[in-house]
Scaffold this motif. Structure first.
Motif, mmCIF file in Angstrom:
data_model
loop_
_atom_site.group_PDB
_atom_site.id
_atom_site.type_symbol
_atom_site.label_atom_id
_atom_site.label_comp_id
_atom_site.label_asym_id
_atom_site.label_seq_id
_atom_site.Cartn_x
_atom_site.Cartn_y
_atom_site.Cartn_z
ATOM 1 N N ILE A 269 -7.325 11.661 43.828
ATOM 2 C CA ILE A 269 -8.411 12.510 44.316
ATOM 3 C C ILE A 269 -7.939 13.941 44.133
ATOM 4 C CG2 ILE A 269 -9.801 13.175 46.303
ATOM 5 C CD1 ILE A 269 -9.332 10.346 47.403
ATOM 6 N N LYS A 270 -8.649 14.714 43.353
ATOM 7 C CA LYS A 270 -8.220 16.063 43.030
ATOM 8 C C LYS A 270 -8.271 16.970 44.253
ATOM 9 C CE LYS A 270 -9.765 15.866 38.211
ATOM 10 N NZ LYS A 270 -10.641 16.486 37.193
ATOM 11 N N ASP A 273 -11.543 18.117 46.163
ATOM 12 C CA ASP A 273 -12.627 17.136 46.141
ATOM 13 C C ASP A 273 -12.997 16.728 47.559
ATOM 14 O OD1 ASP A 273 -12.622 17.273 43.447
ATOM 15 O OD2 ASP A 273 -11.813 15.266 43.084
#
Length: 755
Positions: A269-270, A273
């Motif tokens: 998950i960046k 985000d």
């Protein structure tokens, strides 16, 4: 170097204000507290991710974004299973050597057919039972021997047994009836043909024995057998003995699936985000995701915050102790310098944080783009080299934390080592920089050694880096060095103007003859210009001999008599082929004109916005010295007029202030020495040495060095250096009149005729 005590009236208010800010203990500790806050705030996002008070089954009151790049366990597991599903079944080729079986069967037929005591009917019964059993036993023996030898796993042996049993070929009844009719000659003719057919078909990869059996008839028809019965029997026996040799290998397939799962990249998950939207229901899955990444306030725990605060205090304490023990007293006491240092730290750590925003665990090499050597270079150019080395260690610690993308560790050795390397190289290269272009050369050296440093770490890490990653890493490190030099060139004027810093680069620029003031000095007062250049040479040599700022002395000397350009003809070095106006002037008026050149010089330097250190030298190089010549001339005039003097010796002193720095004091000594040397005709070494000693002693006795930190040892070194430097200077100057040529003869030649 800077004194805490004002020397006289006008400068008292200025000095008092200077003390109230620059030397205030409260201000100093407030600045150190600010530095602690800076360390804490810049490191907190990396060390202390925000936590949320959320309950399972509740609705989120705020939007929760990923504080960094975090693994998505569910998506990663799904990707792993998909990769495993895409693995095709793996088959192993296992030769069973069926050609051996058919030869054994034919040998048995040959032997039994030759036995006349056994009827054909019995032979048919025997063949009906024994031939299939021989084929079954042959396979069983192969499986047993392979299992005992450990050649194949039990699972694949079971798979072989299952497949062969499923694909068993049944010989037709009429074939068994025909077998007893074979003669020994027929069988001998059949053997090579049968062996060749079975061997040839067994060399192919056979998953279904039926596909191989379908090819037997064609091969038999093209063989050397001509009789019908032998051909039919060979065909049926070959079909029976042929089996599959390509079997599904479950264990190898599972191993490939496991490897496919392991090779599947983690799904992340960046950073930034959205994990949970505002108002979204907290399901068990979301709650587990937040809990796994330590984003929930499950329990009150302030230990990490306390640890980070103590860490910030330790960094600041180390810096404070180094500055306190440093021999550079201007950094030990000057709060303006400390504020500048904090600003340098702020700019450097902010630049690191900006780069860390676009950095992630997939592309960690982006961190090498950060201008990590920026702070060390600025400290070197604006403050002190030894302080820069110490700050470089702090920057290395900070970069290893800020640029670290490995959430499992607080520090990343790679970035710490990289920062230490490029910072030390930069300090060594640019600490004597005298031109702006040197900064660009320093940036190139930073790029080069930074690239070498990361390449060395890549070699040490071995196979952890792909060729593309290695190329990107070296490239970012190289470009980061160039970015550092560009930022330094851009920031230097800001610090020089804001904090009144005289860097070596700025001093070299000010020493250029093209500067308007120096051009004015040269064209309007060539004698003073020559005198200033000579004083610059003498003062620079003396300053470097005691470890003071020689470049500042030289440049300060160029401007120290700039005030003489307002009334050039009243100063003897500019009186070429003209009478000295002081010969017919009132001594008190002459005194005022002479004294005014220091004040006029300061005003001119202010108008041209020259740095304060240069103005200080122009203002302080005479200190509060006594104008002997004009004082005695005024006394003589009063005596001739028969009146009491309406003045005191204080009226014939420069207003000061006294020298506040070593550089100002050195320029003052060199100024007097140069003037006195040129008054001597054919001087000897003894005369020069005696003259220099008297000038220094006279200033000491007059307390002119009381407000700077020159020591007796340093004064001795200055005297020795001046003696060595002035021996090549023999310029003619008018000597003092005989009536006042006593102990003051060589003390202050400039006082005589306005030098």
């Amino acid at each position: 170097m800077d004194s805490k005590e004002p020397s006289s009236g006008k400068s008292f208010l200025f000095s008092y204000k200077d003390i109230s800010y620059k030397y205030s203990v409260l201000t100093r500790y407030t600045l150190f507290l600010l530095l602690i806050v800076l360390f804490y705030v810049t490191l907190a996002p990396k060390i202390l991710p925000e936590r949320y008070d959320i309950r399972l089954g509740s609705y989120s009151e705020k939007e929760i974004a990923a504080p960094g790049q975090i693994p998505n366990s569910k998506a990663t597991l799904k990707a792993q299973e998909k990769a495993a599903e895409q693995v095709q079944p793996i088959y192993s080729i296992i030769p069973i050597r069926n050609e051996t079986l058919i030869v054994q069967i034919l040998d048995r037929i040959d032997k039994l057919n030759q036995d006349d005591q056994v009827s054909n009917q019995d032979k048919v019964a025997i063949y009906r039972q024994e031939i299939p059993q021989r084929a079954e036993d042959f396979v069983e023996n192969f499986l047993k021997s392979s299992g005992n030898a450990g050649t194949y796993s039990d699972k694949i042996l079971d798979e072989i047994s299952k497949v062969i049993n499923q694909q068993v070929y049944r010989i037709p009844e009429e074939t068994f009836i025909k077998i007893p009719r074979l003669t020994s000659g027929d069988i001998q003719e059949m053997k090579p043909v049968a062996r060749e057919i079975v061997s040839r078909l067994s060399n192919d990869q056979v998953m279904d024995a039926q596909s191989a059996r379908a090819k037997v008839a064609e091969l038999v028809s093209t063989s050397s057998l001509s009789d019908k019965i032998p051909r039919e029997i060979v065909q049926e026996l070959a079909r029976m003995t042929l089996t599959a040799n390509k079997f599904y290998d479950e264990e190898v397939t599972k191993e490939a699936q496991v490897k496919a799962r392991e090779n599947t990249d983690t799904v992340y998950i960046k950073q930034g985000d959205v994990l949970v939207s505002k108002g979204q229901l907290i399901t068990e899955e979301l709650y587990a995701l937040l809990n796994d990444n330590k984003l929930l306030k499950n329990e009150v725990n302030y230990w990490p915050q306390l640890g980070l605060l103590m860490f910030s205090c330790l960094l600041t304490l180390g810096l404070h102790m180094f500055i306190r023990q440093s021999s550079a007293n201007k950094y030990k006491y000057n709060n303006s310098q400390l504020l500048m240092l904090i600003l340098i730290f702020f700019i450097t750590v902010v630049s690191m944080n900006l780069v860390s925003i676009v950095q992630n665990s997939i592309h960690p090499y982006i961190g090498y783009f950060a201008p990590v050597a920026l702070g060390a270079i600025l400290v070197t150019l604006l403050m002190d080299m030894s302080l820069a080395f110490f700050c470089a260690m702090i920057f290395s610690i900070l970069s290893s934390m800020i640029l670290n993308v490995n959430t499992g560790h607080i520090f990343d050795f790679h970035f710490g080592f990289f920062t230490m390397t490029v910072s030390y190289v930069a300090i060594t290269v640019i600490h004597k920089a005298s031109q702006r272009s040197t900064l660009l050369k320093g940036g190139i050296m930073v790029s080069l050694f930074g690239s070498i440093a990361v390449f060395v770490m890549i070699l040490i890490d071995g196979t952890e880096w792909s060729q593309l990653q290695a190329l990107y890493t070296v490239a970012f490190a190289f470009v980061g060095g160039l970015l550092t030099s560009v930022l330094v060139i851009g920031l230097m004027p800001f610090f020089e103007v804001t904090f009144g810093i005289l860097s070596a680069l700025k001093l070299v620029e000010l020493s250029s003859p093209t500067h308007p003031l120096l051009r004015k000095l040269l064209t309007e007062t060539p004698g003073t210009y020559h005198h200033s250049v000579m004083v610059g040479n003498l003062s620079e040599a003396s300053a470097e001999a005691i470890g003071a700022n020689g470049l500042l002395c030289r440049v300060g000397s160029y401007y120290h008599d700039i005030g003489k350009t307002k009334r050039p003809s009243y100063f003897i070095e500019n009186q070429n082929h003209m009478e000295n106006p002081h010969d017919t002037m009132d001594p008190k008026l002459s005194k005022s004109i002479i004294i005014a050149h220091a004040r006029d010089g300061v005003e001119m330097l202010k108008d041209y916005k020259l740095p304060k250190l240069i103005r200080d030298i122009a203002e302080q190089h005479h200190g509060t010295t006594f104008l002997h010549f004009f004082y005695h001339k005024a006394l003589k005039k009063a005596e001739e007029l028969g009146v009491e003097p309406d003045f005191t010796d204080l009226d014939f002193r420069y207003p000061g202030p006294k020298a506040q720095s070593k550089e100002s004091a050195i320029v003052g000594i060199a100024d007097s020495v140069e003037a006195a040397v040129r008054s001597l005709r054919n001087p000897t070494v003894e005369q020069v040495e005696t003259m220099i000693e008297k000038i220094i002693k006279s200033r000491m006795d007059d307390h002119q060095f009381n407000e700077c930190d020159l020591t007796l040892k340093e004064l001795g070194i200055i005297g020795k250096t001046l003696k060595e430097s002035v021996m090549g200077i023999f310029h003619s100057r008018i000597e003092y009149p005989e009536e006042i040529k006593k102990t003051t003869k060589m003390i202050d030649e400039e006082d005589r005729k306005g030098v």
